[in-house]
Design an enzyme around this catalytic site. Structure first.
Site, PDB file in Angstrom:
ATOM      1  N   GLY A 253       0.474  -1.217  -0.049  1.00 37.80           N
ATOM      2  CA  GLY A 253       0.063   0.011  -0.059  1.00 37.80           C
ATOM      3  C   GLY A 253       0.778   1.364  -0.110  1.00 37.80           C
ATOM      4  O   GLY A 253       0.503   2.104   0.614  1.00 37.80           O
TER       5      GLY A 253
ATOM      6  N   GLY B  54       2.642  10.376   0.106  1.00 39.54           N
ATOM      7  CA  GLY B  54       1.763  10.947   1.148  1.00 39.54           C
ATOM      8  C   GLY B  54       1.181   9.976   1.959  1.00 39.54           C
ATOM      9  O   GLY B  54       0.769  10.455   3.029  1.00 39.54           O
TER      10      GLY B  54
ATOM     11  N   SER C 146      -6.821  -0.762  13.117  1.00 41.26           N
ATOM     12  CA  SER C 146      -7.292   0.513  13.628  1.00 41.26           C
ATOM     13  C   SER C 146      -8.038   0.251  14.944  1.00 41.26           C
ATOM     14  O   SER C 146      -8.565  -0.811  15.328  1.00 41.26           O
ATOM     15  CB  SER C 146      -8.097   1.105  12.537  1.00 41.26           C
ATOM     16  OG  SER C 146      -8.884   2.128  12.978  1.00 41.26           O
TER      17      SER C 146
ATOM     18  N   TYR D 104     -15.950  -1.677   7.519  1.00 38.72           N
ATOM     19  CA  TYR D 104     -14.376  -1.294   8.008  1.00 38.72           C
ATOM     20  C   TYR D 104     -14.102  -2.053   9.260  1.00 38.72           C
ATOM     21  O   TYR D 104     -12.885  -2.672   9.441  1.00 38.72           O
ATOM     22  CB  TYR D 104     -14.280   0.173   8.245  1.00 38.72           C
ATOM     23  CG  TYR D 104     -12.949   0.572   8.592  1.00 38.72           C
ATOM     24  CD1 TYR D 104     -12.021   0.479   7.708  1.00 38.72           C
ATOM     25  CD2 TYR D 104     -12.715   1.208   9.814  1.00 38.72           C
ATOM     26  CE1 TYR D 104     -10.728   0.972   8.078  1.00 38.72           C
ATOM     27  CE2 TYR D 104     -11.500   2.009  10.066  1.00 38.72           C
ATOM     28  CZ  TYR D 104     -10.432   1.848   9.309  1.00 38.72           C
ATOM     29  OH  TYR D 104      -9.372   2.059   9.654  1.00 38.72           O
TER      30      TYR D 104
END
Length: 342
Positions: free
Chosen positions: A45, A49, A178, A205
């Protein structure tokens, strides 16, 4: 009683220096320099930035031997490689095209890595790629995009290159998760959300981030005896990334609050994100990749450059259960069409 047991085995008892949310990436690279130098790293990934690129750039200052940059877009990898060359001209990089939304392309990428005779081992794999808050769509193989890309693609890729990982003297696999795992456990009988009929982007998610944590738990359990360490990492909410590119925050932030409120999570009453700079956001990646003396915490969840505390941090039991981890491993094998027995 259980609180005392956790404290007994916390990092405070094993590490001379303590880190926290204010720890920077440069500080850790300086402290872990001897553990970074000469290592071969692979990061998925990687986009300009993004946190994967920032990780590669920061760690390059520690002079690893090779950084393999993986992404769907090879042109974007050139930009990152050029930036690394500017920071650390002696560090080698190599581009790898990897599309985690396609099992066929994942297998192609793994075959490429396994064919590199000049890369006999990979010391650290950082599974960083991910989607967040997408509208409902399916991967090429027919799986909800966040579950398919964030978990299944990484599950397959990591296992297909496992021989090269285990050839390292001190292998590590870092799965980026996360605190959003709080939003949903694995939906065992409806992981595809009834073809979209039951879909909530934040539940999707949450399911994928729970899967990232359970994957690290399984890797530690199955391969810890062969020297592998695996950790899941929550970087926090970090400035300057494209992770929220699929979100319309005027609509999606209230929806996120509603999802949290429905579960009784304190985040349901937060009215805004608390952003941190990339110097601090990437630090937990580096801690998980190179911190010495955390082997006793194999499989655990890391945030703020420390081992997470289930009594004070957002760590849901559905993401730390060995039973859930084993169930997910078996389901993942079924969905990718291949068994991995260790």
């Amino acid at each position: 009683m259980f609180r005392k047991i956790f404290r007994k085995y916390s990092t405070k008892s094993t590490m001379a220096k303590q880190y926290d949310t204010n720890t920077t990436s440069d500080e850790l690279v300086n402290d872990f320099g001897s553990d970074i130098k000469g290592k071969t790293l692979l990061v998925t990934g990687v986009t300009p930035g993004g946190l994967g690129a920032a990780y590669a750039e920061f760690v390059s200052k520690g002079q690893p031997g090779l950084i393999i940059l993986a992404s769907r877009n090879l042109e974007k990898l050139k930009t990152v490689a050029e930036k690394i060359a500017g920071v650390s001209p002696n560090v080698k990089t190599r581009a790898l095209q990897l599309d985690l939304g396609s099992f066929a392309k994942v297998r192609e990428a793994a075959n490429t890595v396994n064919s590199w005779a000049d890369v006999p081992n990979i010391d650290v794999v950082v599974n960083n790629a991910g989607l967040m808050g997408t509208d409902y769509f399916l991967t090429e193989d027919g799986f909800e995009s966040q579950f398919g890309t964030n978990h299944l693609g990484h599950f397959l890729f990591t296992n297909l290159i496992m021989n090269k990982i285990l050839a390292s003297k001190a292998p590590r696999v870092v799965n980026i998760t996360s605190d959003g795992h709080r939003l949903n456990p694995i939906r065992w009988f409806d992981y595809n959300f009834d073809e979209g009929k039951t879909y909530n982007k934040w539940h999707g998610y949450g399911q994928s981030k729970t899967a990232n944590m359970l994957f690290s738990l399984s890797l530690a359990e199955k391969l810890g005896k062969r020297g592998l360490q695996s950790f899941s990492v929550h970087p926090g909410t970090v400035e300057g990334t494209n992770l929220g590119i699929y979100c319309n925050w005027d609509v999606d932030y209230p929806a996120l609050m509603a999802a949290d409120k429905a579960l009784g999570n304190p985040q349901g009453w937060d009215t805004s994100f608390n952003f941190k700079p990339q110097q601090r956001g990437v630090a937990p990646y580096i801690f998980a990749s190179f911190a010495p003396n955390i082997k006793e915490h194999n499989g655990k969840y890391i945030l703020e450059s420390r081992i997470g505390d289930p009594y004070t941090d957002t760590i849901k039991p559905w993401a730390t259960s060995p039973i859930e981890a084993d169930r997910l491993w078996k389901l993942s094998e079924k969905l990718v069409g291949q068994e991995f027995s260790y």
